[in-house]
Design a protein around this motif. Structure first.
Motif, PDB file in Angstrom:
ATOM      1  N   GLU A   1      48.646  32.152  36.522  1.00  0.00           N
ATOM      2  CA  GLU A   1      47.687  31.342  35.755  1.00  0.00           C
ATOM      3  C   GLU A   1      46.309  31.374  36.387  1.00  0.00           C
ATOM      4  OE1 GLU A   1      49.394  27.429  35.412  1.00  0.00           O
ATOM      5  OE2 GLU A   1      50.685  28.018  33.743  1.00  0.00           O
ATOM      6  N   SER A   2      46.248  31.285  37.706  1.00  0.00           N
ATOM      7  CA  SER A   2      44.952  31.342  38.392  1.00  0.00           C
ATOM      8  C   SER A   2      44.302  32.707  38.222  1.00  0.00           C
ATOM      9  CB  SER A   2      45.120  31.048  39.880  1.00  0.00           C
ATOM     10  OG  SER A   2      45.539  29.720  40.072  1.00  0.00           O
ATOM     11  N   CYS A   3      45.105  33.739  38.318  1.00  0.00           N
ATOM     12  CA  CYS A   3      44.583  35.100  38.172  1.00  0.00           C
ATOM     13  C   CYS A   3      44.049  35.325  36.762  1.00  0.00           C
ATOM     14  CB  CYS A   3      45.684  36.107  38.489  1.00  0.00           C
ATOM     15  SG  CYS A   3      45.152  37.828  38.463  1.00  0.00           S
ATOM     16  N   ARG A   4      44.689  34.737  35.766  1.00  0.00           N
ATOM     17  CA  ARG A   4      44.302  34.955  34.365  1.00  0.00           C
ATOM     18  C   ARG A   4      43.306  33.917  33.847  1.00  0.00           C
ATOM     19  NH1 ARG A   4      48.611  34.785  30.452  1.00  0.00           N
ATOM     20  NH2 ARG A   4      47.194  35.994  29.170  1.00  0.00           N
ATOM     21  N   SER A   5      42.814  33.077  34.691  1.00  0.00           N
ATOM     22  CA  SER A   5      41.874  32.062  34.241  1.00  0.00           C
ATOM     23  C   SER A   5      40.651  32.719  33.610  1.00  0.00           C
ATOM     24  CB  SER A   5      41.428  31.194  35.413  1.00  0.00           C
ATOM     25  OG  SER A   5      40.412  30.312  34.997  1.00  0.00           O
ATOM     26  N   PRO A   6      40.307  32.309  32.390  1.00  0.00           N
ATOM     27  CA  PRO A   6      39.145  32.926  31.737  1.00  0.00           C
ATOM     28  C   PRO A   6      37.816  32.503  32.365  1.00  0.00           C
ATOM     29  CG  PRO A   6      40.158  31.310  30.277  1.00  0.00           C
ATOM     30  CD  PRO A   6      41.017  31.400  31.500  1.00  0.00           C
ATOM     31  N   PHE A   7      37.816  31.387  33.082  1.00  0.00           N
ATOM     32  CA  PHE A   7      36.592  30.915  33.721  1.00  0.00           C
ATOM     33  C   PHE A   7      36.435  31.591  35.078  1.00  0.00           C
ATOM     34  CE2 PHE A   7      34.426  27.863  36.558  1.00  0.00           C
ATOM     35  CZ  PHE A   7      33.184  27.888  35.943  1.00  0.00           C
ATOM     36  N   ILE A   8      35.331  32.285  35.247  1.00  0.00           N
ATOM     37  CA  ILE A   8      35.048  32.956  36.513  1.00  0.00           C
ATOM     38  C   ILE A   8      33.720  32.428  37.021  1.00  0.00           C
ATOM     39  CG2 ILE A   8      34.685  35.164  37.671  1.00  0.00           C
ATOM     40  CD1 ILE A   8      36.357  36.452  35.446  1.00  0.00           C
ATOM     41  N   PRO A   9      33.768  31.517  37.979  1.00  0.00           N
ATOM     42  CA  PRO A   9      32.503  30.977  38.504  1.00  0.00           C
ATOM     43  C   PRO A   9      31.758  32.033  39.325  1.00  0.00           C
ATOM     44  CG  PRO A   9      34.365  30.132  39.758  1.00  0.00           C
ATOM     45  CD  PRO A   9      34.933  30.932  38.632  1.00  0.00           C
ATOM     46  N   ALA A  10      30.477  31.821  39.464  1.00  0.00           N
ATOM     47  CA  ALA A  10      29.637  32.772  40.209  1.00  0.00           C
ATOM     48  C   ALA A  10      30.103  32.916  41.657  1.00  0.00           C
ATOM     49  CB  ALA A  10      28.185  32.312  40.167  1.00  0.00           C
TER      50      ALA A  10
END
Length: 179
Positions: A61-70
């Motif tokens: 789930e963490s790997c597939r998180s659509p949110f990618i912070p800077a």
């Protein structure tokens, strides 16, 4: 037969009976202890297996998180700035997905170890489900690699729109039940 002989025989019968009852009680106690040890081992194996499944699920789930912070990008990388080369973009995404993949890799290693123990205890059902989960993890890894190759190629690999959509859907969790 004298009274002394009679009481001696009765005493021997009672002692033999007491010895038999003690042996039977000891046998039953050892059987119960053996059963308890086996049950405890089964419980510990099942607990370890479940823990590894949840750890793997959370890592995926963490790997597939659509949110990618800077903060996940390499230091000094500025997304959205024009003029970045395909290599710079590819290197940045490689950095992001390498960091995201580390917990998945660790979790799959733990999962594989606990699966062997669970398979030995419960048989084919666990083996089939574990193999299906391993295949999904493999598909995620292939999708990550495909996405990275696409970034390095300047979005040339996803000229097949359907393929690109499938890869992106593998990379980004949608929250739907069918996901």
């Amino acid at each position: 037969m004298t009274t002394v002989e009679f009481f001696s025989i009765v005493k021997d019968v009672f002692l033999s009976g007491a010895a038999a009852i003690t042996a039977y009680a000891a046998y039953k106690g050892l059987e119960k202890w053996k059963s308890e040890l086996a049950g405890k081992a089964d419980f510990e194996a099942a607990k370890s297996f479940i823990r590894s499944v949840y750890k793997l699920r959370n890592a995926i789930e963490s790997c597939r998180s659509p949110f990618i912070p800077a903060s996940e990008f390499p230091e000094g990388y500025r997304a959205g700035i024009t003029g970045l080369s395909d290599k710079e973009k590819g290197d940045a995404w490689l950095h992001v997905y390498n960091k995201r993949w580390e917990p998945v890799f660790d979790a799959i290693q733990e999962f594989n170890g606990s699966t062997l123990e669970a398979e030995a205890l419960s048989g084919g059902e666990v083996k089939d489900k574990a193999q299906a989960l391993r295949q999904l993890v493999g598909r995620l890894r292939v999708s990550i690699d495909s996405y990275l190759r696409n970034e390095y190629s300047g979005n040339q690999d996803f000229s097949d729109r359907e393929f690109g959509e499938r890869v992106r859907s593998d990379l980004n969790a949608s929250g739907l039940d069918s996901d």
